[in-house]
Motif scaffolding. Structure first.
Motif, mmCIF file in Angstrom:
data_model
loop_
_atom_site.group_PDB
_atom_site.id
_atom_site.type_symbol
_atom_site.label_atom_id
_atom_site.label_comp_id
_atom_site.label_asym_id
_atom_site.label_seq_id
_atom_site.Cartn_x
_atom_site.Cartn_y
_atom_site.Cartn_z
ATOM 1 N N ARG A 65 -6.669 -29.384 -10.240
ATOM 2 C CA ARG A 65 -7.509 -30.473 -9.773
ATOM 3 C C ARG A 65 -6.726 -31.773 -9.871
ATOM 4 N N ASP B 233 -13.376 -34.651 -10.026
ATOM 5 C CA ASP B 233 -14.016 -33.526 -10.695
ATOM 6 C C ASP B 233 -13.998 -32.280 -9.812
ATOM 7 N N GLU B 234 -14.628 -31.196 -10.286
ATOM 8 C CA GLU B 234 -14.591 -29.921 -9.572
ATOM 9 C C GLU B 234 -15.141 -30.022 -8.152
ATOM 10 N N SER B 235 -16.128 -30.887 -7.948
ATOM 11 C CA SER B 235 -16.736 -31.003 -6.619
ATOM 12 C C SER B 235 -15.958 -31.935 -5.694
#
Length: 191
Positions: A60, A65-67
């Motif tokens: 990442r 963030d992950e989204s």
């Protein structure tokens, strides 16, 4: 200890050992034999697995963030009417390093964030930028004053024992009216 990623080296060693025993094996045949010892049908399949294992993992991006939503501030824009005066204030008075310069802007580093100070005939007044004086509010105040900064509100304790610290806050402005705060979390002092 070797593993499947060392297959080429292992195939070369196998080929040499067999040659010492008088058995001639081609390089491609030794690669195929090593592939089979790892339970794979062909060298091409093993080679693909090696490449996959050695490829960098998708990490990442920092600050996302992950989204994919941003999680950190990269840059804050402030206005000024004079770049030389801005350089003097931000670099000399505040001691922030100059990291870039273009025709109408300077870039200074403040921790992990860049401040971009853009020249304009009528600069917009920015929102408050808070500088950290954690653990050293008195020293930070003295250093800023020694550099010529004039506080519009002297740093003072605004909260006692807030989440285990005393919170101090003071304010000053740059020459164009952009507000700055000196915010410091300090060890609690007796009342």
């Amino acid at each position: 200890m070797r593993d499947f990623r060392d297959a080429k080296t292992m195939a070369k060693s196998l080929r040499s050992a067999l040659a010492e025993d008088g058995v001639a094996v081609t390089a491609s045949r030794s690669l195929e034999l090593i592939a089979r010892t790892f339970g794979v049908d062909t060298w091409n399949i093993l080679s693909a697995r090696i490449k996959q294992a050695e490829a960098p993992t998708q990490q990442r991006a920092p600050g996302v963030d992950e989204s994919g939503l941003p999680t950190r501030i990269a840059q804050i824009e402030l206005g000024c009417t004079d770049l030389d005066a801005a350089k003097q204030f931000y670099c000399e008075q505040l001691g922030l390093p100059l990291v870039g310069e273009i025709a109408d802007s300077i870039f200074v580093r403040c921790g992990d964030v860049n401040l971009i100070v853009q020249r304009s005939a009528n600069p917009r007044r920015g929102r408050t930028v808070y500088l950290s004086g954690d653990g050293r509010v008195r020293e930070a105040t003295a250093a800023l004053k020694a550099a010529g900064v004039v506080f519009t509100q002297e740093p003072r304790r605004i909260a006692r024992q807030h989440q285990g610290v005393d919170v101090w806050l003071g304010f000053f402005e740059d020459p164009w009216g952009n507000p700055f705060g000196l915010l410091a979390n300090m060890s609690p002092e007796p009342a």
